[in-house]
Design an enzyme around this catalytic site. Structure first.
Site, PDB file in Angstrom:
ATOM      1  N   LYS A  44       0.856  -1.186   0.000  1.00 41.60           N
ATOM      2  CA  LYS A  44       0.000   0.000   0.000  1.00 41.60           C
ATOM      3  C   LYS A  44       0.893   1.238   0.000  1.00 41.60           C
ATOM      4  CE  LYS A  44      -3.548   2.721   0.690  1.00 41.60           C
ATOM      5  NZ  LYS A  44      -4.477   2.996  -0.421  1.00 41.60           N
ATOM      6  N   ASN A  68     -13.432   4.201  -5.212  1.00 38.99           N
ATOM      7  CA  ASN A  68     -12.901   4.199  -3.848  1.00 38.99           C
ATOM      8  C   ASN A  68     -12.437   5.584  -3.452  1.00 38.99           C
ATOM      9  OD1 ASN A  68      -9.791   4.535  -3.324  1.00 38.99           O
ATOM     10  ND2 ASN A  68      -9.969   3.558  -5.333  1.00 38.99           N
ATOM     11  N   CYS A 127      -2.415   9.996  -5.843  1.00 38.44           N
ATOM     12  CA  CYS A 127      -3.533   9.651  -4.958  1.00 38.44           C
ATOM     13  C   CYS A 127      -4.610  10.708  -5.080  1.00 38.44           C
ATOM     14  CB  CYS A 127      -3.099   9.567  -3.503  1.00 38.44           C
ATOM     15  SG  CYS A 127      -4.544   9.237  -2.461  1.00 38.44           S
ATOM     16  N   SER A 191      -5.938   5.060 -10.397  1.00 35.96           N
ATOM     17  CA  SER A 191      -7.384   5.138 -10.604  1.00 35.96           C
ATOM     18  C   SER A 191      -7.747   6.465 -11.291  1.00 35.96           C
ATOM     19  CB  SER A 191      -8.123   4.985  -9.280  1.00 35.96           C
ATOM     20  OG  SER A 191      -7.545   5.793  -8.292  1.00 35.96           O
ATOM     21  N   GLY A 247      -8.271  -2.127 -15.434  1.00 34.25           N
ATOM     22  CA  GLY A 247      -9.238  -2.884 -16.219  1.00 34.25           C
ATOM     23  C   GLY A 247      -8.861  -4.318 -16.501  1.00 34.25           C
ATOM     24  N   GLY A 268      -6.014  -4.568  -9.562  1.00 35.64           N
ATOM     25  CA  GLY A 268      -6.560  -3.878  -8.389  1.00 35.64           C
ATOM     26  C   GLY A 268      -7.970  -4.340  -8.071  1.00 35.64           C
TER      27      GLY A 268
HETATM   28  C1  DHB Z   1      -5.573   5.947  -2.494  1.00 36.24           C
HETATM   29  C2  DHB Z   1      -6.145   5.788  -3.722  1.00 36.24           C
HETATM   30  C3  DHB Z   1      -5.331   5.797  -4.825  1.00 36.24           C
HETATM   31  O1  DHB Z   1      -5.812   5.628  -6.078  1.00 36.24           O
HETATM   32  C4  DHB Z   1      -3.981   5.995  -4.658  1.00 36.24           C
HETATM   33  O2  DHB Z   1      -3.174   6.030  -5.695  1.00 36.24           O
HETATM   34  C5  DHB Z   1      -3.434   6.144  -3.448  1.00 36.24           C
HETATM   35  C6  DHB Z   1      -4.238   6.118  -2.359  1.00 36.24           C
HETATM   36  C7  DHB Z   1      -6.361   5.973  -1.286  1.00 36.24           C
HETATM   37  O3  DHB Z   1      -7.408   6.646  -1.242  1.00 36.24           O
HETATM   38  O4  DHB Z   1      -5.929   5.378  -0.281  1.00 36.24           O
END
Ligand code: DHB
Length: 308
Positions: A44, A68, A127, A191, A247, A268
């Site tokens: 992560k 998300n 992010c 994302s 995807g 993912g």
């Molecule tokens: C999160 C979501 C993401 O797409 C990313 O690259 C990093 C963190 C998140 O919300 O934790």
């Protein structure tokens, strides 16, 4: 069939692995990835301090993909620095995903995590889910300065995880930034930020943070992911390894990423939805497809997309 691949001189036993964020926050999750058929253990994205993340519900899967707004829940970089040496026993590359709230954060984290000797570091410039924080990857000047500073403290191969770009001019600008930063590989794409999914039945959003806005993943983002993989493959004339993300639901999706120029593929949403067995299924589907089509290996079709 041998599905192994090499990125920046590091061998991956298979070209399929988890995407940062998917089932990779805790020690238990990272060790489960180690025992699975994933070709790597990607952590992560880590921040300076441990974070609980955004309020729930913060992930929602639906037939076309997922949305998300996790808010970077993670153990904090010190915990990952302690975990990483032990994760190497699984005999596959460990990829440390580094995030932060300031340039200094990235540099501090990268320096310490580099000392714990992950096989590669992925710098996450994208992010989308922190209230009030813009995505660094959409600011070329900050991106360049940050990457040049991180490069100086990192001795393992350094990759950059970029957000999707929807305009060739932005891809060209970022290719120059990447060239000037000495990156060893790219991970494309993160994302698709700040989408909105609506539940018409309940007349409400499906996730709680940021008024329901969040990053999109899964099947619906595949064309955007493939376009970015292809665009950067061309901009670097195939000389900078690319990990394709976005995807991947079936072996055919993996094959499409390879054709566009990916050397490996991250999973993912489908990993979150289907669990760790996804790597065996995708590996089998990919091997069957390559065999049927007469391709001897994943690398044999890398970038080989025909244009009409
Ligand atoms: C999160 C979501 C993401 O797409 C990313 O690259 C990093 C963190 C998140 O919300 O934790």
């Amino acid at each position: 069939m041998d599905l192994s691949t090499t990125i920046a001189g590091v061998r991956f036993p298979t070209c399929l692995m988890n995407a940062a964020g998917a089932l990779c926050v805790t020690r238990e999750e990272l060790e489960a990835l180690g025992r699975s058929s994933s070709g790597a253990i990607v952590t992560k994205s880590m921040t300076l301090e441990a974070r609980a993340g955004n309020p729930e519900p913060r992930y929602h899967g639906f037939p076309g993909g997922s949305i998300n707004s996790m808010g970077l829940p993670n153990l904090g970089y010190r915990a990952y620095a302690e975990l990483i040496p032990g994760l190497r026993k699984f005999g596959k590359p460990v990829v440390a995903s580094v995030a932060g709230f300031s340039e200094d954060d990235f540099v501090t984290i990268a320096r310490v995590i580099n000392q714990s000797q992950p096989d590669l570091i992925e710098v996450n410039l994208s992010c989308p889910n922190i209230p009030g924080e813009p995505q660094i990857g959409y600011d070329p000047e900050i991106s360049e300065r940050l990457l040049q500073r991180v490069r100086k403290v990192v001795t393992v191969p350094m990759g950059v995880k970029l957000p999707p770009y929807l305009d060739p001019a932005h891809q060209q600008t970022m290719a120059r930034v990447i060239r000037n930063s000495g990156a060893d590989f790219l991970s494309l794409i993160n994302s698709v930020g700040n989408g909105l999914v609506v539940d018409p039945q309940r007349e409400c959003t499906v996730i709680k943070p940021k008024g329901g806005f969040g990053g999109l993943g899964g099947a619906l983002i595949k064309p955007v992911a493939l376009a970015n993989v292809r665009a950067f493959w061309k901009l670097f004339e195939g000389r900078l390894p690319i990990i394709g993300t976005g995807g991947v639901v079936t072996g055919t999706d993996v094959f499409e990423h390879l054709l566009c120029g990916a050397s490996a593929v991250q999973v993912g949403t489908t990993l979150v939805e289907d669990g760790l067995g996804v790597f065996d299924r995708l590996g089998k589907e990919l091997a069957d497809l390559l065999t049927r089509k007469g391709h001897p290996s994943p690398s044999a079709c890398r970038g080989a997309l025909k244009e009409l």
